[in-house]
Design a protein around this motif. Structure first.
Motif, PDB file in Angstrom:
ATOM      1  N   PRO A  82       0.806  -1.227   0.000  1.00 39.57           N
ATOM      2  CA  PRO A  82       0.000   0.000   0.000  1.00 39.57           C
ATOM      3  C   PRO A  82       0.839   1.277   0.000  1.00 39.57           C
ATOM      4  CG  PRO A  82      -0.885  -1.569   1.576  1.00 39.57           C
ATOM      5  CD  PRO A  82       0.441  -2.113   1.131  1.00 39.57           C
ATOM      6  N   ALA A  83       2.035   1.214   0.594  1.00 39.83           N
ATOM      7  CA  ALA A  83       2.875   2.414   0.696  1.00 39.83           C
ATOM      8  C   ALA A  83       3.703   2.659  -0.553  1.00 39.83           C
ATOM      9  CB  ALA A  83       3.799   2.297   1.907  1.00 39.83           C
ATOM     10  N   ASN A  84       3.787   1.668  -1.450  1.00 42.57           N
ATOM     11  CA  ASN A  84       4.741   1.783  -2.545  1.00 42.57           C
ATOM     12  C   ASN A  84       4.161   1.638  -3.943  1.00 42.57           C
ATOM     13  OD1 ASN A  84       7.697   1.894  -1.413  1.00 42.57           O
ATOM     14  ND2 ASN A  84       6.609   0.435  -0.121  1.00 42.57           N
ATOM     15  N   VAL A  85       2.959   1.113  -4.090  1.00 44.20           N
ATOM     16  CA  VAL A  85       2.452   0.858  -5.430  1.00 44.20           C
ATOM     17  C   VAL A  85       0.929   0.862  -5.421  1.00 44.20           C
ATOM     18  CG1 VAL A  85       2.447  -1.663  -5.185  1.00 44.20           C
ATOM     19  CG2 VAL A  85       2.683  -0.642  -7.455  1.00 44.20           C
ATOM     20  N   LEU A  86       0.346   1.329  -6.534  1.00 43.26           N
ATOM     21  CA  LEU A  86      -1.091   1.250  -6.761  1.00 43.26           C
ATOM     22  C   LEU A  86      -1.341   0.243  -7.872  1.00 43.26           C
ATOM     23  CD1 LEU A  86      -1.932   5.067  -6.720  1.00 43.26           C
ATOM     24  CD2 LEU A  86      -2.603   3.404  -4.976  1.00 43.26           C
ATOM     25  N   VAL A  87      -2.318  -0.629  -7.710  1.00 45.73           N
ATOM     26  CA  VAL A  87      -2.614  -1.645  -8.712  1.00 45.73           C
ATOM     27  C   VAL A  87      -4.097  -1.623  -9.028  1.00 45.73           C
ATOM     28  CG1 VAL A  87      -0.711  -3.129  -7.945  1.00 45.73           C
ATOM     29  CG2 VAL A  87      -2.988  -3.434  -6.957  1.00 45.73           C
ATOM     30  N   ASP A  88      -4.449  -2.197 -10.206  1.00 46.97           N
ATOM     31  CA  ASP A  88      -5.857  -2.286 -10.543  1.00 46.97           C
ATOM     32  C   ASP A  88      -6.472  -3.515  -9.881  1.00 46.97           C
ATOM     33  OD1 ASP A  88      -4.839  -4.384 -11.996  1.00 46.97           O
ATOM     34  OD2 ASP A  88      -5.388  -3.580 -13.969  1.00 46.97           O
ATOM     35  N   GLU A  89      -7.773  -3.678 -10.063  1.00 46.30           N
ATOM     36  CA  GLU A  89      -8.481  -4.743  -9.368  1.00 46.30           C
ATOM     37  C   GLU A  89      -8.000  -6.144  -9.746  1.00 46.30           C
ATOM     38  OE1 GLU A  89     -13.102  -6.227  -8.598  1.00 46.30           O
ATOM     39  OE2 GLU A  89     -12.663  -4.228  -9.367  1.00 46.30           O
ATOM     40  N   PRO A  90      -7.765  -6.457 -11.033  1.00 46.39           N
ATOM     41  CA  PRO A  90      -7.279  -7.800 -11.367  1.00 46.39           C
ATOM     42  C   PRO A  90      -5.961  -8.153 -10.681  1.00 46.39           C
ATOM     43  CG  PRO A  90      -8.096  -6.708 -13.336  1.00 46.39           C
ATOM     44  CD  PRO A  90      -8.049  -5.666 -12.253  1.00 46.39           C
ATOM     45  N   VAL A  91      -5.046  -7.197 -10.635  1.00 52.07           N
ATOM     46  CA  VAL A  91      -3.760  -7.455  -9.987  1.00 52.07           C
ATOM     47  C   VAL A  91      -3.948  -7.573  -8.479  1.00 52.07           C
ATOM     48  CG1 VAL A  91      -1.462  -6.542  -9.517  1.00 52.07           C
ATOM     49  CG2 VAL A  91      -2.439  -6.332 -11.804  1.00 52.07           C
TER      50      VAL A  91
ATOM     51  N   GLY B 279      -8.878   4.111  -6.224  1.00 52.39           N
ATOM     52  CA  GLY B 279      -9.195   4.430  -7.613  1.00 52.39           C
ATOM     53  C   GLY B 279      -9.100   5.917  -7.884  1.00 52.39           C
ATOM     54  N   ASN B 280      -9.614   6.719  -6.956  1.00 48.67           N
ATOM     55  CA  ASN B 280      -9.526   8.173  -7.123  1.00 48.67           C
ATOM     56  C   ASN B 280      -8.076   8.642  -7.138  1.00 48.67           C
ATOM     57  OD1 ASN B 280     -12.302   8.317  -7.149  1.00 48.67           O
ATOM     58  ND2 ASN B 280     -12.485   8.906  -4.988  1.00 48.67           N
ATOM     59  N   LEU B 281      -7.240   8.007  -6.304  1.00 47.40           N
ATOM     60  CA  LEU B 281      -5.829   8.400  -6.256  1.00 47.40           C
ATOM     61  C   LEU B 281      -5.127   8.080  -7.571  1.00 47.40           C
ATOM     62  CD1 LEU B 281      -3.442   9.521  -4.690  1.00 47.40           C
ATOM     63  CD2 LEU B 281      -3.091   7.241  -3.691  1.00 47.40           C
ATOM     64  N   ARG B 282      -5.429   6.921  -8.160  1.00 45.23           N
ATOM     65  CA  ARG B 282      -4.822   6.585  -9.451  1.00 45.23           C
ATOM     66  C   ARG B 282      -5.204   7.624 -10.517  1.00 45.23           C
ATOM     67  NH1 ARG B 282      -6.604   1.342  -8.201  1.00 45.23           N
ATOM     68  NH2 ARG B 282      -8.171   1.379  -9.882  1.00 45.23           N
ATOM     69  N   GLU B 283      -6.491   7.970 -10.549  1.00 43.89           N
ATOM     70  CA  GLU B 283      -6.940   8.937 -11.548  1.00 43.89           C
ATOM     71  C   GLU B 283      -6.342  10.315 -11.297  1.00 43.89           C
ATOM     72  OE1 GLU B 283      -8.523   8.256 -14.316  1.00 43.89           O
ATOM     73  OE2 GLU B 283      -8.331   6.165 -13.636  1.00 43.89           O
ATOM     74  N   ALA B 284      -6.215  10.701 -10.031  1.00 46.92           N
ATOM     75  CA  ALA B 284      -5.642  12.004  -9.708  1.00 46.92           C
ATOM     76  C   ALA B 284      -4.177  12.075 -10.133  1.00 46.92           C
ATOM     77  CB  ALA B 284      -5.772  12.273  -8.211  1.00 46.92           C
ATOM     78  N   ILE B 285      -3.443  10.990  -9.904  1.00 48.61           N
ATOM     79  CA  ILE B 285      -2.026  10.976 -10.294  1.00 48.61           C
ATOM     80  C   ILE B 285      -1.896  11.114 -11.801  1.00 48.61           C
ATOM     81  CG2 ILE B 285       0.013   9.517 -10.445  1.00 48.61           C
ATOM     82  CD1 ILE B 285      -0.745   8.401  -7.688  1.00 48.61           C
TER      83      ILE B 285
END
Length: 435
Positions: free
Chosen positions: A345-354, A404-410
């Protein structure tokens, strides 16, 4: 600096009166300790007369550990503040010695200033090492590991002011989550300590020594302290956590460096990270991919390394970069908790399948690893249960609306600025241009 453990009460039984806050401040300037302080003064006198500096340091460190977080109803602040006031109020060589040590072990800056102000008025002669305790230096650091031991000793070489050399040993346990499990001082040089360690019978295991940069040693030990606090471990021995104030003092004298020790993909190019991990662990991954455990979860690795299983296995096997290859297969519930709820959680964002695939692959890989090492069945079961439990929490976190919001914001910010690698990397198996 690692956060000091809370709630640890273990230590010298003679300090229980201090832990309970029953030693109120004595009138400033007296040379007659009250009944509550008299036993402590006698203990300080005995240790002050010992030529080994560790005797006094270890005793005062135990006092700090026992009193720092304890409430003291009869004084303002905690029990440590009350004790310092007691020492300030009794002008004896023994309390002066204690104040010199407290000046480096206490982390409360206001309290340290109060101690220093009092020491400016004290006239008792002190041993050179104690009078100049702030001139103590850590001159050397080394890591010592033994075959088949999932952990290592980090030794700090100490140089006292005018009193020769000494060592401070800290044992880091990787199986428990890369945390400090024990630490203790030794009245000998690093060279002598190494000879002693090599002579300890342990099934004739080979002992290996590697010199450490002082900044790297600080980073390793501080990270292990923080990990222990994050996991809320409660390891106790005759010297731990009572020696933690000493360790934190010694670390504060070492140079600081910026280094990522948590093992997450904190690199500029995540694709390169995945390829590097898969390459370095290729033999183990290939062996695992042919196993019955891999078949049961339908493991599928792709030639281009961009499938959900490629990403999952690279994050799993790359999580413990500090562990040598022969040790990283020894999974424990503590390591699982650290990986799923701290490192990823502190180092990477992944999508739902991963996200959903990571616990499945980890369970197959972890149980296969332990089974191959002939681990007891109870250990395999405990590991599987931990992955099921923490895996559900991880998937919920990684697939949350906030994630999900964080991924889109980045991504939006990167489009706006035209810059990349400004925040957490994003890994999605459907996107060949994954950051």
């Amino acid at each position: 600096m690692g956060k000091r453990s809370r709630g640890h009460k273990r230590g010298d039984a003679r300090l229980r009166i201090l832990r309970d806050g029953d030693a109120p401040p004595t009138k400033r300037g007296t040379t007659q300790p009250g009944d509550a302080l008299q036993p402590l003064v006698l203990e300080l006198r005995k240790r002050l007369r010992n030529p080994d500096p560790w005797e006094l340091l270890a005793f005062v460190s135990t006092i700090v550990t026992a009193t720092e977080g304890a409430a003291a109803p009869e004084v303002s602040g905690n029990a440590l503040h009350g004790l310092v006031e007691s020492f300030i109020g009794v002008d004896l060589a023994e309390t002066t010695a204690a104040l010199h040590v407290l000046a480096v072990l206490v982390r409360d800056e206001d309290l340290v200033r109060e101690i220093d102000a009092e020491l400016g008025h004290r006239t008792q002669p002190m041993p050179l090492w104690l009078r100049d305790i702030r001139d103590t230096r850590v001159r050397r650091a080394a890591v010592v590991s033994a075959e088949d031991d999932i952990g290592e000793d980090i030794i700090l070489g100490i140089e006292w002011a005018g009193a020769g050399e000494a060592s401070f040993l800290t044992y880091i346990d990787h199986a428990a989550g890369t945390v400090v499990k024990d630490a203790f001082p030794a009245p000998m040089s690093v060279a002598d300590a190494l000879v002693h360690l090599e002579g300890v019978p342990d099934d004739d295991a080979d002992v290996e020594l590697e010199e450490l940069d002082l900044g790297v040693a600080r980073a390793l030990l501080e990270d292990a302290l923080d990990q222990g606090d994050d996991l809320d471990n409660d390891f106790e021995s005759d010297t731990w956590p009572s020696s933690r104030p000493i360790l934190e003092w010694l670390l504060s004298a070492l140079p600081e460096i910026e280094v990522d020790l948590r093992g997450g993909p904190g690199v500029e190019d995540v694709d390169d990270f995945a390829e590097m991990v898969l390459r370095e662990r290729a033999d183990v991954i290939e062996e695992f991919s042919r196993s019955a455990e891999a078949a049961r979860v339908g493991l599928g690795l792709t030639p281009d390394g961009q499938g959900r299983d490629d990403i999952a296995i690279s994050l799993i096997v790359g999580a413990d970069v500090l562990l040598p290859p022969e040790d990283f297969r020894r999974w424990t519930p503590e390591r699982v908790h650290e990986l799923l709820l701290t490192v990823l959680p502190a180092n990477v964002l992944v999508d739902e399948p991963v996200a959903e695939r990571i616990p499945q692959v980890l369970k197959a890989f972890g149980t296969w690893s332990l089974t191959g090492l002939d681990a007891p069945g109870a250990d395999v079961t405990a590991l599987a249960d931990a992955i099921d439990r923490d895996g559900r929490e991880y998937v919920a976190l990684a697939t949350s609306r906030e994630a999900g919001n964080l991924r889109e914001a980045i991504r939006a910010y990167e489009r706006l600025t035209g810059l990349e690698d400004l925040a957490l990397p994003i890994l999605e198996s459907d996107d060949a241009s994954t950051r």
